[in-house]
Design an enzyme around this catalytic site. Structure first.
Site, PDB file in Angstrom:
ATOM      1  N   CYS A   4      60.698  -2.383 -64.699  1.00 55.51           N
ATOM      2  CA  CYS A   4      59.681  -1.577 -64.024  1.00 55.51           C
ATOM      3  C   CYS A   4      60.144  -0.119 -63.954  1.00 55.51           C
ATOM      4  O   CYS A   4      61.222   0.172 -63.433  1.00 55.51           O
ATOM      5  CB  CYS A   4      59.431  -2.137 -62.627  1.00 55.51           C
ATOM      6  SG  CYS A   4      58.423  -1.069 -61.596  1.00 55.51           S
ATOM      7  N   ASP A  30      55.447  14.148 -59.390  1.00 50.57           N
ATOM      8  CA  ASP A  30      54.785  13.516 -60.531  1.00 50.57           C
ATOM      9  C   ASP A  30      55.099  14.307 -61.804  1.00 50.57           C
ATOM     10  O   ASP A  30      55.108  15.543 -61.801  1.00 50.57           O
ATOM     11  CB  ASP A  30      53.270  13.466 -60.300  1.00 50.57           C
ATOM     12  CG  ASP A  30      52.584  12.480 -61.231  1.00 50.57           C
ATOM     13  OD1 ASP A  30      52.118  11.425 -60.756  1.00 50.57           O
ATOM     14  OD2 ASP A  30      52.520  12.764 -62.460  1.00 50.57           O
ATOM     15  N   HIS A  46      60.370  -3.616 -55.071  1.00 51.22           N
ATOM     16  CA  HIS A  46      59.171  -3.723 -55.905  1.00 51.22           C
ATOM     17  C   HIS A  46      58.001  -4.392 -55.179  1.00 51.22           C
ATOM     18  O   HIS A  46      58.126  -5.492 -54.656  1.00 51.22           O
ATOM     19  CB  HIS A  46      59.479  -4.500 -57.185  1.00 51.22           C
ATOM     20  CG  HIS A  46      58.303  -4.542 -58.117  1.00 51.22           C
ATOM     21  ND1 HIS A  46      58.048  -3.535 -59.030  1.00 51.22           N
ATOM     22  CD2 HIS A  46      57.287  -5.432 -58.244  1.00 51.22           C
ATOM     23  CE1 HIS A  46      56.931  -3.825 -59.684  1.00 51.22           C
ATOM     24  NE2 HIS A  46      56.456  -4.965 -59.224  1.00 51.22           N
ATOM     25  N   ASN A  85      45.918   3.922 -56.716  1.00 51.12           N
ATOM     26  CA  ASN A  85      45.038   3.243 -57.656  1.00 51.12           C
ATOM     27  C   ASN A  85      45.489   1.790 -57.799  1.00 51.12           C
ATOM     28  O   ASN A  85      46.680   1.512 -57.931  1.00 51.12           O
ATOM     29  CB  ASN A  85      45.089   3.944 -59.020  1.00 51.12           C
ATOM     30  CG  ASN A  85      44.619   5.393 -58.928  1.00 51.12           C
ATOM     31  OD1 ASN A  85      43.645   5.692 -58.247  1.00 51.12           O
ATOM     32  ND2 ASN A  85      45.318   6.302 -59.597  1.00 51.12           N
ATOM     33  N   GLY A  91      42.456   3.193 -62.515  1.00 50.67           N
ATOM     34  CA  GLY A  91      43.358   4.230 -63.017  1.00 50.67           C
ATOM     35  C   GLY A  91      44.831   3.946 -62.818  1.00 50.67           C
ATOM     36  O   GLY A  91      45.660   4.827 -63.051  1.00 50.67           O
ATOM     37  N   HIS A  96      53.857  -0.526 -59.970  1.00 46.17           N
ATOM     38  CA  HIS A  96      54.759  -0.531 -58.809  1.00 46.17           C
ATOM     39  C   HIS A  96      54.055   0.342 -57.786  1.00 46.17           C
ATOM     40  O   HIS A  96      53.706   1.502 -58.088  1.00 46.17           O
ATOM     41  CB  HIS A  96      56.128   0.037 -59.230  1.00 46.17           C
ATOM     42  CG  HIS A  96      57.139   0.167 -58.131  1.00 46.17           C
ATOM     43  ND1 HIS A  96      58.418  -0.360 -58.223  1.00 46.17           N
ATOM     44  CD2 HIS A  96      57.084   0.802 -56.928  1.00 46.17           C
ATOM     45  CE1 HIS A  96      59.101  -0.074 -57.119  1.00 46.17           C
ATOM     46  NE2 HIS A  96      58.320   0.633 -56.323  1.00 46.17           N
ATOM     47  N   HIS A  98      52.511   2.879 -55.453  1.00 45.36           N
ATOM     48  CA  HIS A  98      52.821   4.290 -55.229  1.00 45.36           C
ATOM     49  C   HIS A  98      51.622   4.970 -54.605  1.00 45.36           C
ATOM     50  O   HIS A  98      50.475   4.622 -54.889  1.00 45.36           O
ATOM     51  CB  HIS A  98      53.219   5.001 -56.532  1.00 45.36           C
ATOM     52  CG  HIS A  98      52.282   4.798 -57.675  1.00 45.36           C
ATOM     53  ND1 HIS A  98      52.253   3.644 -58.423  1.00 45.36           N
ATOM     54  CD2 HIS A  98      51.324   5.600 -58.199  1.00 45.36           C
ATOM     55  CE1 HIS A  98      51.326   3.749 -59.366  1.00 45.36           C
ATOM     56  NE2 HIS A  98      50.734   4.925 -59.243  1.00 45.36           N
TER      57      HIS A  98
HETATM   58  P1  5GP Z   1      48.854   5.767 -61.627  1.00 48.02           P
HETATM   59  O1  5GP Z   1      48.221   6.186 -62.924  1.00 48.02           O
HETATM   60  O2  5GP Z   1      49.501   4.400 -61.758  1.00 48.02           O
HETATM   61  O3  5GP Z   1      47.982   5.880 -60.412  1.00 48.02           O
HETATM   62  O4  5GP Z   1      50.009   6.813 -61.347  1.00 48.02           O
HETATM   63  C1  5GP Z   1      51.188   6.835 -62.070  1.00 48.02           C
HETATM   64  C2  5GP Z   1      51.709   8.246 -62.023  1.00 48.02           C
HETATM   65  O5  5GP Z   1      53.056   8.235 -62.430  1.00 48.02           O
HETATM   66  C3  5GP Z   1      50.972   9.218 -62.945  1.00 48.02           C
HETATM   67  O6  5GP Z   1      50.422  10.286 -62.178  1.00 48.02           O
HETATM   68  C4  5GP Z   1      52.048   9.692 -63.921  1.00 48.02           C
HETATM   69  O7  5GP Z   1      51.931  11.059 -64.256  1.00 48.02           O
HETATM   70  C5  5GP Z   1      53.317   9.397 -63.169  1.00 48.02           C
HETATM   71  N1  5GP Z   1      54.444   9.082 -64.027  1.00 48.02           N
HETATM   72  C6  5GP Z   1      54.454   8.226 -65.081  1.00 48.02           C
HETATM   73  N2  5GP Z   1      55.680   8.158 -65.628  1.00 48.02           N
HETATM   74  C7  5GP Z   1      56.460   8.988 -64.886  1.00 48.02           C
HETATM   75  C8  5GP Z   1      57.857   9.351 -64.970  1.00 48.02           C
HETATM   76  O8  5GP Z   1      58.613   8.887 -65.820  1.00 48.02           O
HETATM   77  N3  5GP Z   1      58.308  10.238 -64.039  1.00 48.02           N
HETATM   78  C9  5GP Z   1      57.509  10.774 -63.070  1.00 48.02           C
HETATM   79  N4  5GP Z   1      58.055  11.642 -62.216  1.00 48.02           N
HETATM   80  N5  5GP Z   1      56.196  10.454 -62.971  1.00 48.02           N
HETATM   81  C10 5GP Z   1      55.692   9.575 -63.870  1.00 48.02           C
HETATM   82 ZN    ZN Z   2      59.045  -1.817 -59.554  1.00 46.16          ZN
END
Ligand code: 5GP
Ligand code: ZN
Length: 112
Positions: A4, A30, A46, A85, A91, A96, A98
């Site tokens: 993960c 982010d 997790h 999300n 989205g 995991h 967040h």
């Molecule tokens: P989701 O799309 O699941 O709501 O949000 C995931 C977020 O994680 C996205 O806004 C994406 O830009 C961010 N993200 C994905 N991979 C990484 C990473 O390796 N490092 C950081 N700091 N953010 C990440």
């Molecule tokens: Zn995780």
């Protein structure tokens, strides 16, 4: 969870820009910010998404919201949005739990 991305980030195995850390949660910027302020707050243990929150782990979620309120005050965020999300259609791309904290620009409602 061994494979993960956010477990690895929380463990420091993948680098990230730290905003805040304690025993329970980790906050980091982010990688693709969608607003002038955009950081994520995650539990260190997790949890797949909000849909996996139960009586056993909801204390962690409550703690995360206390941390969000504290960080927002410290950063003088007068108006901000907290987003989580759940599922691909909504989205979610990292499975995991967040919470996105977004601030510093006008935001539309309803979201796209
Ligand atoms: P989701 O799309 O699941 O709501 O949000 C995931 C977020 O994680 C996205 O806004 C994406 O830009 C961010 N993200 C994905 N991979 C990484 C990473 O390796 N490092 C950081 N700091 N953010 C990440
Ligand atoms: Zn995780």
């Amino acid at each position: 969870m061994s494979n993960c991305l956010f477990c690895k980030i929380a463990a420091g195995e993948i680098p990230s820009n730290t905003v805040y850390e304690d025993e329970v949660c980790y906050a980091f910027h982010d990688i693709a910010p969608q607003a002038p302020t955009h950081f994520l707050v995650i539990p260190k243990a997790h949890i797949g998404s909000v849909s996996e929150v139960t009586a056993d782990n909801s204390g962690t979620v409550a703690h995360i919201f206390e941390v969000i309120a504290k960080l927002a005050k410290e950063q003088n965020l007068e108006s901000y949005r907290v987003v989580s999300n759940i599922g691909e259609q909504a989205g979610q791309s990292v499975f995991h739990l967040h919470f996105h904290v977004l601030s510093g620009r006008d935001m539309t409602w309803p979201p796209g």
